[in-house]
Design an enzyme around this catalytic site. Sequence first.
Site, PDB file in Angstrom:
ATOM      1  N   ARG A 169       0.827  -1.212   0.000  1.00  0.00           N
ATOM      2  CA  ARG A 169       0.000   0.000   0.000  1.00  0.00           C
ATOM      3  C   ARG A 169       0.862   1.263   0.000  1.00  0.00           C
ATOM      4  NH1 ARG A 169      -5.136  -0.008   2.354  1.00  0.00           N
ATOM      5  NH2 ARG A 169      -4.673   1.829   3.613  1.00  0.00           N
ATOM      6  N   ARG A 173       9.471   6.142  -3.373  1.00  0.00           N
ATOM      7  CA  ARG A 173       9.779   7.079  -4.464  1.00  0.00           C
ATOM      8  C   ARG A 173      11.210   7.575  -4.379  1.00  0.00           C
ATOM      9  NH1 ARG A 173       5.290  10.307  -2.398  1.00  0.00           N
ATOM     10  NH2 ARG A 173       3.391   9.385  -3.281  1.00  0.00           N
ATOM     11  N   ARG A 252      -8.182  -6.745  14.164  1.00  0.00           N
ATOM     12  CA  ARG A 252      -7.412  -5.921  15.097  1.00  0.00           C
ATOM     13  C   ARG A 252      -8.376  -4.937  15.731  1.00  0.00           C
ATOM     14  NH1 ARG A 252      -3.523  -7.406  17.776  1.00  0.00           N
ATOM     15  NH2 ARG A 252      -2.103  -5.618  17.762  1.00  0.00           N
ATOM     16  N   ARG A 283       0.399   5.482  16.431  1.00  0.00           N
ATOM     17  CA  ARG A 283       0.465   6.839  15.877  1.00  0.00           C
ATOM     18  C   ARG A 283      -0.275   7.822  16.758  1.00  0.00           C
ATOM     19  NH1 ARG A 283      -2.637   5.132  10.191  1.00  0.00           N
ATOM     20  NH2 ARG A 283      -4.296   3.986  11.193  1.00  0.00           N
ATOM     21  N   GLU A 308      -3.193   6.141  19.214  1.00  0.00           N
ATOM     22  CA  GLU A 308      -3.889   4.944  18.719  1.00  0.00           C
ATOM     23  C   GLU A 308      -3.139   3.695  19.177  1.00  0.00           C
ATOM     24  OE1 GLU A 308      -5.091   5.529  14.600  1.00  0.00           O
ATOM     25  OE2 GLU A 308      -4.769   3.406  14.233  1.00  0.00           O
ATOM     26  N   TYR A 356      -9.585  -5.341   3.344  1.00  0.00           N
ATOM     27  CA  TYR A 356      -8.899  -4.107   3.731  1.00  0.00           C
ATOM     28  C   TYR A 356      -9.254  -3.024   2.705  1.00  0.00           C
ATOM     29  CZ  TYR A 356      -4.771  -1.704   5.799  1.00  0.00           C
ATOM     30  OH  TYR A 356      -3.919  -0.849   6.451  1.00  0.00           O
ATOM     31  N   ASP A 358     -10.308   0.636   1.325  1.00  0.00           N
ATOM     32  CA  ASP A 358     -10.310   2.065   1.613  1.00  0.00           C
ATOM     33  C   ASP A 358     -11.699   2.626   1.302  1.00  0.00           C
ATOM     34  OD1 ASP A 358      -7.775   2.628   2.631  1.00  0.00           O
ATOM     35  OD2 ASP A 358      -6.876   2.572   0.646  1.00  0.00           O
TER      36      ASP A 358
HETATM   37  P1  FAD Z   1     -17.971   0.575   8.547  1.00  0.00           P
HETATM   38  O1  FAD Z   1     -17.549   1.995   8.435  1.00  0.00           O
HETATM   39  O2  FAD Z   1     -17.252  -0.305   9.505  1.00  0.00           O
HETATM   40  O3  FAD Z   1     -19.526   0.556   8.852  1.00  0.00           O
HETATM   41  C1  FAD Z   1     -20.203  -0.588   9.269  1.00  0.00           C
HETATM   42  C2  FAD Z   1     -21.306  -0.138  10.220  1.00  0.00           C
HETATM   43  O4  FAD Z   1     -22.157  -1.245  10.485  1.00  0.00           O
HETATM   44  C3  FAD Z   1     -20.791   0.348  11.552  1.00  0.00           C
HETATM   45  O5  FAD Z   1     -21.308   1.620  11.833  1.00  0.00           O
HETATM   46  C4  FAD Z   1     -21.297  -0.687  12.538  1.00  0.00           C
HETATM   47  O6  FAD Z   1     -21.606  -0.154  13.807  1.00  0.00           O
HETATM   48  C5  FAD Z   1     -22.544  -1.178  11.841  1.00  0.00           C
HETATM   49  N1  FAD Z   1     -22.948  -2.533  12.225  1.00  0.00           N
HETATM   50  C6  FAD Z   1     -22.185  -3.644  12.235  1.00  0.00           C
HETATM   51  N2  FAD Z   1     -22.899  -4.697  12.643  1.00  0.00           N
HETATM   52  C7  FAD Z   1     -24.156  -4.244  12.907  1.00  0.00           C
HETATM   53  C8  FAD Z   1     -25.334  -4.862  13.371  1.00  0.00           C
HETATM   54  N3  FAD Z   1     -25.379  -6.160  13.680  1.00  0.00           N
HETATM   55  N4  FAD Z   1     -26.454  -4.094  13.520  1.00  0.00           N
HETATM   56  C9  FAD Z   1     -26.422  -2.771  13.223  1.00  0.00           C
HETATM   57  N5  FAD Z   1     -25.322  -2.141  12.790  1.00  0.00           N
HETATM   58  C10 FAD Z   1     -24.196  -2.869  12.621  1.00  0.00           C
HETATM   59  N6  FAD Z   1      -9.949   4.526   4.385  1.00  0.00           N
HETATM   60  C11 FAD Z   1      -9.447   5.499   3.588  1.00  0.00           C
HETATM   61  O7  FAD Z   1      -9.828   5.590   2.406  1.00  0.00           O
HETATM   62  N7  FAD Z   1      -8.548   6.421   4.073  1.00  0.00           N
HETATM   63  C12 FAD Z   1      -8.114   6.383   5.359  1.00  0.00           C
HETATM   64  O8  FAD Z   1      -7.308   7.224   5.770  1.00  0.00           O
HETATM   65  C13 FAD Z   1      -8.613   5.350   6.216  1.00  0.00           C
HETATM   66  N8  FAD Z   1      -8.207   5.277   7.494  1.00  0.00           N
HETATM   67  C14 FAD Z   1      -8.690   4.298   8.300  1.00  0.00           C
HETATM   68  C15 FAD Z   1      -8.267   4.254   9.632  1.00  0.00           C
HETATM   69  C16 FAD Z   1      -8.757   3.275  10.477  1.00  0.00           C
HETATM   70  C17 FAD Z   1      -8.283   3.229  11.904  1.00  0.00           C
HETATM   71  C18 FAD Z   1      -9.690   2.312   9.984  1.00  0.00           C
HETATM   72  C19 FAD Z   1     -10.229   1.232  10.887  1.00  0.00           C
HETATM   73  C20 FAD Z   1     -10.130   2.359   8.678  1.00  0.00           C
HETATM   74  C21 FAD Z   1      -9.631   3.340   7.813  1.00  0.00           C
HETATM   75  N9  FAD Z   1     -10.065   3.439   6.490  1.00  0.00           N
HETATM   76  C22 FAD Z   1      -9.552   4.429   5.675  1.00  0.00           C
HETATM   77  C23 FAD Z   1     -11.063   2.498   5.924  1.00  0.00           C
HETATM   78  C24 FAD Z   1     -12.501   3.039   6.028  1.00  0.00           C
HETATM   79  O9  FAD Z   1     -12.837   3.218   7.387  1.00  0.00           O
HETATM   80  C25 FAD Z   1     -13.450   2.025   5.394  1.00  0.00           C
HETATM   81  O10 FAD Z   1     -13.097   1.772   4.063  1.00  0.00           O
HETATM   82  C26 FAD Z   1     -14.918   2.433   5.400  1.00  0.00           C
HETATM   83  O11 FAD Z   1     -15.274   3.258   6.450  1.00  0.00           O
HETATM   84  C27 FAD Z   1     -15.728   1.163   5.443  1.00  0.00           C
HETATM   85  O12 FAD Z   1     -17.104   1.422   5.344  1.00  0.00           O
HETATM   86  P2  FAD Z   1     -18.108   0.234   5.625  1.00  0.00           P
HETATM   87  O13 FAD Z   1     -19.466   0.776   5.393  1.00  0.00           O
HETATM   88  O14 FAD Z   1     -17.709  -0.973   4.860  1.00  0.00           O
HETATM   89  O15 FAD Z   1     -17.868  -0.185   7.147  1.00  0.00           O
HETATM   90  N1  UDP Z   2       3.698   0.813   7.874  1.00  0.00           N
HETATM   91  C1  UDP Z   2       4.920   0.777   8.508  1.00  0.00           C
HETATM   92  N2  UDP Z   2       5.432   1.921   9.037  1.00  0.00           N
HETATM   93  C2  UDP Z   2       4.777   3.099   8.968  1.00  0.00           C
HETATM   94  C3  UDP Z   2       3.527   3.140   8.311  1.00  0.00           C
HETATM   95  C4  UDP Z   2       3.013   1.972   7.793  1.00  0.00           C
HETATM   96  O1  UDP Z   2       5.522  -0.274   8.592  1.00  0.00           O
HETATM   97  O2  UDP Z   2       5.297   4.107   9.490  1.00  0.00           O
HETATM   98  C5  UDP Z   2       3.159  -0.454   7.320  1.00  0.00           C
HETATM   99  C6  UDP Z   2       2.299  -1.196   8.337  1.00  0.00           C
HETATM  100  O3  UDP Z   2       2.490  -2.576   8.130  1.00  0.00           O
HETATM  101  C7  UDP Z   2       0.909  -0.801   7.942  1.00  0.00           C
HETATM  102  C8  UDP Z   2       1.038  -0.750   6.414  1.00  0.00           C
HETATM  103  O4  UDP Z   2       2.338  -0.212   6.205  1.00  0.00           O
HETATM  104  O5  UDP Z   2      -0.052  -1.737   8.368  1.00  0.00           O
HETATM  105  C9  UDP Z   2      -0.008   0.096   5.722  1.00  0.00           C
HETATM  106  O6  UDP Z   2       0.043   1.407   6.258  1.00  0.00           O
HETATM  107  P1  UDP Z   2      -1.156   2.412   6.132  1.00  0.00           P
HETATM  108  O7  UDP Z   2      -0.714   3.728   6.647  1.00  0.00           O
HETATM  109  O8  UDP Z   2      -1.683   2.335   4.749  1.00  0.00           O
HETATM  110  O9  UDP Z   2      -2.185   1.763   7.153  1.00  0.00           O
HETATM  111  P2  UDP Z   2      -3.629   2.220   7.665  1.00  0.00           P
HETATM  112  O10 UDP Z   2      -3.709   3.715   7.546  1.00  0.00           O
HETATM  113  O11 UDP Z   2      -4.613   1.483   6.800  1.00  0.00           O
HETATM  114  O12 UDP Z   2      -3.625   1.757   9.070  1.00  0.00           O
END
Ligand code: FAD
Ligand code: UDP
Length: 378
Positions: A169, A173, A252, A283, A308, A356, A358
């Site tokens: 991911r 560069r 996780r 982070r 986090e 996984y 986005d």
């Molecule tokens: P979710 O957002 O998980 O929504 C699912 C919903 O279903 C939740 O609100 C949950 O409460 C509800 N639910 C589950 N089971 C039930 C049930 N039985 N009854 C009622 N409700 C229920 N993506 C990016 O593009 N850029 C980023 O920088 C980025 N950062 C991230 C950082 C973190 C820490 C995490 C965890 C994810 C990140 N993502 C990022 C990914 C992004 O969060 C997801 O791609 C997106 O939000 C997923 O949407 P979703 O609808 O699939 O799931």
């Molecule tokens: N990663 C790392 N060092 C960093 C940032 C990321 O080793 O400083 C690795 C780590 O394994 C992580 C993966 O790169 O799970 C993807 O990072 P990203 O920032 O895309 O993760 P997310 O924002 O989805 O948690």
Amino acid sequence: MYDYLIVGSGLFGCVFAHEMAARGKKCLVLERRAQVGGNVACEEKDGIYLHTYGAHIFHTSFEDVWAYVNQFVSFNGYVNSPVANYQGHLYNLPFNMNTFRELWDIVTPAEAQAIIAEQRGAITGEPQNLEEQAISLVGRDIYEKLIKGYTEKQWGRSCTELPAFIIKRLPVRYTFDNNYFNDKYQGIPEQGYNSLIAALLDDAQLSGGIEVRTQVDYNKERAAFDGQAAKVVYTGPVDEYFDYKLGQLEYRGLRFETQRFEVANHQGVAVMNYTAREVPFTRTIEHKHFMRGREDVFAAPVTYVTREYPHDWQPGEEAYYPVNNERNQGLYAQYKALADKETNVIFGGRLAEYKYYDMDDVIKSALQCAAREQAAQD
Ligand code: FAD
Ligand code: UDP
């Protein structure tokens, strides 16, 4: 009677509901949390949008997805440029000429390439796991200082047990470019992610309808709801839907610890990664830096910083990241076979597809799902 019962108000559920309501359908969205939006939901404190479920930066190269979200909100042009902190030394991310200069005091791309080429010599053939992939991409120095500790904290497993794709991911560069993403478009909604969710769920201009009920767990009240809609769209964890009957998939979990500081600027950057194994969090996020263009917010002498901490997930907790190793992929394949047999249930999104994804992938997938539904009815 509803056309669709949509379980989960994350991006998948909200985009799907919007699209089907735009086609005249009646949707009921159930959400077990107190607020809608899934993991993009934010809360506002002192005028700062706090990313409650982890930092979310929207980035995409899908023209259609970018056009889609821009119908609802304006983006602020934020570009993610995190800084890695390894034992008090700072390095730019993603891995680029700034990082190489900070590590090796070199000047040219050729010098950096020569060092990495020598270090990656240890890996021959196709990398079999994250460790091999990382060393073959950036060499052993960067692997040891910036990847190994962070990754093992993040995933709770050794880098040799993790799939190579996780690290693919990140861009590598040989230019002085600290933009974390290669995508064509990037930013954060100017009014926060809640404004995007609210716009998606607003059915005032749509021929169908969207009703939302929060604090309802579908898996606990299934009998009460199943008869109310022609079809269910389920976006929760797939193993939970089947009452874990084949065993538990691993996720996780994350714990967030937020502190308020009475200063205008605490760490000087939105995201700082702590890459040493000894530091228990991965982070720290200083939320106000995501609000590009908001000089009023930056100037105010208050800021919020969130640490986090990853941990092993237990049932009943929020499942944040699927752990896509061999064991879990095998188990997921079995759940997927069960899911395919469910009539009138669509499984979509990050948890139901154990992927996984986005945000842009999820939106794309929900748009495609809505289009398939439409096509099946035509
Ligand atoms: P979710 O957002 O998980 O929504 C699912 C919903 O279903 C939740 O609100 C949950 O409460 C509800 N639910 C589950 N089971 C039930 C049930 N039985 N009854 C009622 N409700 C229920 N993506 C990016 O593009 N850029 C980023 O920088 C980025 N950062 C991230 C950082 C973190 C820490 C995490 C965890 C994810 C990140 N993502 C990022 C990914 C992004 O969060 C997801 O791609 C997106 O939000 C997923 O949407 P979703 O609808 O699939 O799931
Ligand atoms: N990663 C790392 N060092 C960093 C940032 C990321 O080793 O400083 C690795 C780590 O394994 C992580 C993966 O790169 O799970 C993807 O990072 P990203 O920032 O895309 O993760 P997310 O924002 O989805 O948690």
